[in-house]
Motif scaffolding. Structure first.
Motif, PDB file in Angstrom:
ATOM      1  N   GLY A  29      44.423  37.741  58.221  1.00 64.02           N
ATOM      2  CA  GLY A  29      44.709  38.100  59.763  1.00 64.02           C
ATOM      3  C   GLY A  29      44.008  37.069  60.344  1.00 64.02           C
ATOM      4  O   GLY A  29      44.407  36.457  61.397  1.00 64.02           O
ATOM      5  N   ARG A  30      42.570  36.510  60.113  1.00 64.67           N
ATOM      6  CA  ARG A  30      41.932  35.663  60.708  1.00 64.67           C
ATOM      7  C   ARG A  30      42.561  34.343  60.443  1.00 64.67           C
ATOM      8  O   ARG A  30      42.467  33.592  61.482  1.00 64.67           O
ATOM      9  N   HIS A  36      48.158  30.564  64.932  1.00 62.71           N
ATOM     10  CA  HIS A  36      48.570  30.636  66.391  1.00 62.71           C
ATOM     11  C   HIS A  36      47.836  29.669  67.320  1.00 62.71           C
ATOM     12  O   HIS A  36      48.581  28.952  68.032  1.00 62.71           O
ATOM     13  N   GLN A  37      46.344  29.465  67.229  1.00 63.59           N
ATOM     14  CA  GLN A  37      45.772  28.652  67.988  1.00 63.59           C
ATOM     15  C   GLN A  37      45.817  27.146  67.630  1.00 63.59           C
ATOM     16  O   GLN A  37      46.149  26.434  68.770  1.00 63.59           O
ATOM     17  N   LEU A  38      46.078  27.003  66.340  1.00 64.10           N
ATOM     18  CA  LEU A  38      46.522  25.646  66.035  1.00 64.10           C
ATOM     19  C   LEU A  38      48.020  25.130  66.486  1.00 64.10           C
ATOM     20  O   LEU A  38      48.354  23.899  67.088  1.00 64.10           O
ATOM     21  N   ALA A  39      48.908  26.069  66.698  1.00 63.70           N
ATOM     22  CA  ALA A  39      50.234  25.819  67.448  1.00 63.70           C
ATOM     23  C   ALA A  39      50.339  25.411  68.928  1.00 63.70           C
ATOM     24  O   ALA A  39      50.698  24.482  69.115  1.00 63.70           O
ATOM     25  N   LEU A  65      37.314  27.943  60.271  1.00 59.57           N
ATOM     26  CA  LEU A  65      37.240  28.969  59.438  1.00 59.57           C
ATOM     27  C   LEU A  65      36.523  28.501  58.215  1.00 59.57           C
ATOM     28  O   LEU A  65      36.897  27.787  57.162  1.00 59.57           O
ATOM     29  N   TYR A  66      35.540  29.040  58.010  1.00 59.64           N
ATOM     30  CA  TYR A  66      34.398  28.916  56.449  1.00 59.64           C
ATOM     31  C   TYR A  66      34.841  30.227  55.783  1.00 59.64           C
ATOM     32  O   TYR A  66      34.022  31.182  56.174  1.00 59.64           O
ATOM     33  N   VAL A  67      35.292  30.083  54.718  1.00 56.33           N
ATOM     34  CA  VAL A  67      35.511  31.462  54.052  1.00 56.33           C
ATOM     35  C   VAL A  67      34.804  31.385  52.746  1.00 56.33           C
ATOM     36  O   VAL A  67      34.879  30.444  51.904  1.00 56.33           O
ATOM     37  N   MET A 201      32.711  26.253  63.535  1.00 52.54           N
ATOM     38  CA  MET A 201      33.643  26.875  62.614  1.00 52.54           C
ATOM     39  C   MET A 201      33.013  28.484  62.617  1.00 52.54           C
ATOM     40  O   MET A 201      31.781  28.710  62.630  1.00 52.54           O
ATOM     41  N   GLU A 202      33.952  29.455  62.533  1.00 45.82           N
ATOM     42  CA  GLU A 202      33.585  30.639  62.135  1.00 45.82           C
ATOM     43  C   GLU A 202      33.183  30.893  60.949  1.00 45.82           C
ATOM     44  O   GLU A 202      33.870  30.476  59.940  1.00 45.82           O
ATOM     45  N   VAL A 203      32.528  31.771  60.228  1.00 42.34           N
ATOM     46  CA  VAL A 203      32.060  32.246  59.111  1.00 42.34           C
ATOM     47  C   VAL A 203      32.829  33.531  58.530  1.00 42.34           C
ATOM     48  O   VAL A 203      32.488  34.659  59.375  1.00 42.34           O
TER      49      VAL A 203
END
Length: 390
Positions: A29-30, A36-39, A65-67, A201-203
């Protein structure tokens, strides 16, 4: 419209290729939200007639995003889904170690040009970052880890420029950002880079319940003798368990100045024939790229070897040493058991093959199969692909 990452994920669940896991679903989901933001970001870049400078200043790029999570939890699978579905911005997916090798090679090349008066300036990192930003708006890194001081000392400058150029970064890792370059030499100089990551980046932790990779390999026979139709069918069944019903796709690993073709790759695993690994002029760098890029390797048709196939034997020895050192899971069909693969007389190969046979026997053990992927002295392990589909 392309299906969302969540839709693709659910499709794999419905097909029975993976088990549903709430933690994986949350990351999917993230990644969908980032897609969507990249689009929107892509449309802003495309609509500007004034070039990257004004376009990327006109609209802020989304945070990446850092997973992170333990090995075998599905990070590579989710990165696969995201990269395939990402909007048609220029994009690159690469193992982080290979990326840094590329960066150092570009820095070296810039310095050589500086000696010959072909470029001006005293700082190579910025022009190298600019070249990377020109090539890709989206950078996806498998196995983000830092153990080398040479990498650590340039990452702040490199990523500051990449982010300033509007590059969006998505990364997987086995450790949270604050543990990168842990206990490294002069780490205080590296710490500002961690602040930059937190800003751009979100983590998210992928806290899945189990090592799904080991579940897929559990109970699978890894050495098949002889290399007949029965062995081929057994390896094909094992490959389908690992790669899914699609069976993977051809891919390539980028090395310095060239590419190494991979006949089949999927979900951090690769499949080769013996001839593709040992009957062509590959060397230690090629085998290291494979060992770092894939947690599982299947090799079909390993023959017995003697003086007439000395070159193939030496390549096989190097291959096994490298896979062993990086704790790669190995599934094989072969003409004989490990201790009978070398049929030649005494000499270097006889001595080296004794070690190889011992390692192959250990690589069949449950203890070895349970080890995390990667060198024990490295933070790297687990879900790397470092490849480009062809």
């Amino acid at each position: 419209m392309q299906p969302s990452i969540l839709d693709r994920y659910q499709g794999l669940v419905d097909l029975g290729e993976i088990e549903h896991d709430p933690a994986q679903e949350d990351i999917a989901g993230r990644l969908d939200a980032l897609g969507h933001q990249l689009a929107v970001y892509r449309l802003a870049l495309k609509s500007s007639a004034l070039g990257w400078l004004f376009a990327r200043k006109a609209v802020a790029p989304p945070r990446g995003l850092y997973v992170w999570g333990e090995v075998g939890r599905g990070k590579t699978m989710l990165m696969d889904l995201f990269f395939e579905a990402a909007p048609q911005v220029t994009k690159r997916r690469v193992h982080f170690h290979a990326f840094m090798q590329d960066v150092h090679a570009r820095i070296h090349d810039w310095r050589q040009k500086k000696k010959h008066g072909e470029v001006k300036g005293d700082e190579p990192v910025v022009p190298v970052a600019d070249a990377l930003a020109d090539e890709a708006v989206l950078l996806c890194f498998d196995e983000f880890h830092v153990t080398d001081i040479a990498d650590a000392m340039i990452l702040g400058r490199l990523f500051s420029r990449l982010f300033a150029r509007g590059v969006v970064v998505v990364a997987t890792s086995n450790v949270p950002p604050e543990r990168l370059y842990e206990n490294g030499l002069n780490r205080a100089l590296f710490v500002p880079f961690l602040g930059l990551l937190a800003e751009r980046m979100e983590v998210a932790q992928l806290a899945s319940r189990t090592d799904f990779r080991m579940e897929k390999l559990g109970g699978v026979k890894v050495w098949h003798v002889p290399a007949d139709d029965s062995a081929r069918h057994a390896l094909e069944s094992a490959w389908r368990r690992i790669a899914g019903e699609t069976g993977g796709a051809p891919a390539c690993l980028r090395l310095l100045g060239r590419e190494l073709k991979v006949p089949k790759a999927a979900r951090g695993a690769a499949r080769f024939g013996f001839h593709e690994l040992c009957e062509v002029p590959l060397g230690p760098a090629d085998y290291l790229a494979i060992a770092e890029g894939f947690h599982t390797v299947i090799v079909d048709g390993v023959p017995q070897m003697d003086e007439a196939t000395r070159n193939e034997a030496r390549r096989f020895i190097t291959l096994i040493d490298t896979l062993y050192d990086n704790r790669v899971k190995l599934l094989v069909s072969a003409a004989a058991e490990p201790d009978a693969l070398w049929t030649g007389s005494d000499g270097y190969e006889s001595f080296a093959f004794a070690r190889t046979a011992s390692r192959l026997m250990e690589m069949r053990s449950a203890d070895y199969m349970a080890l995390p992927h990667g060198r024990p002295d490295s933070a790297a392990s687990g879900d790397a692909t470092g490849l480009v589909e062809t």
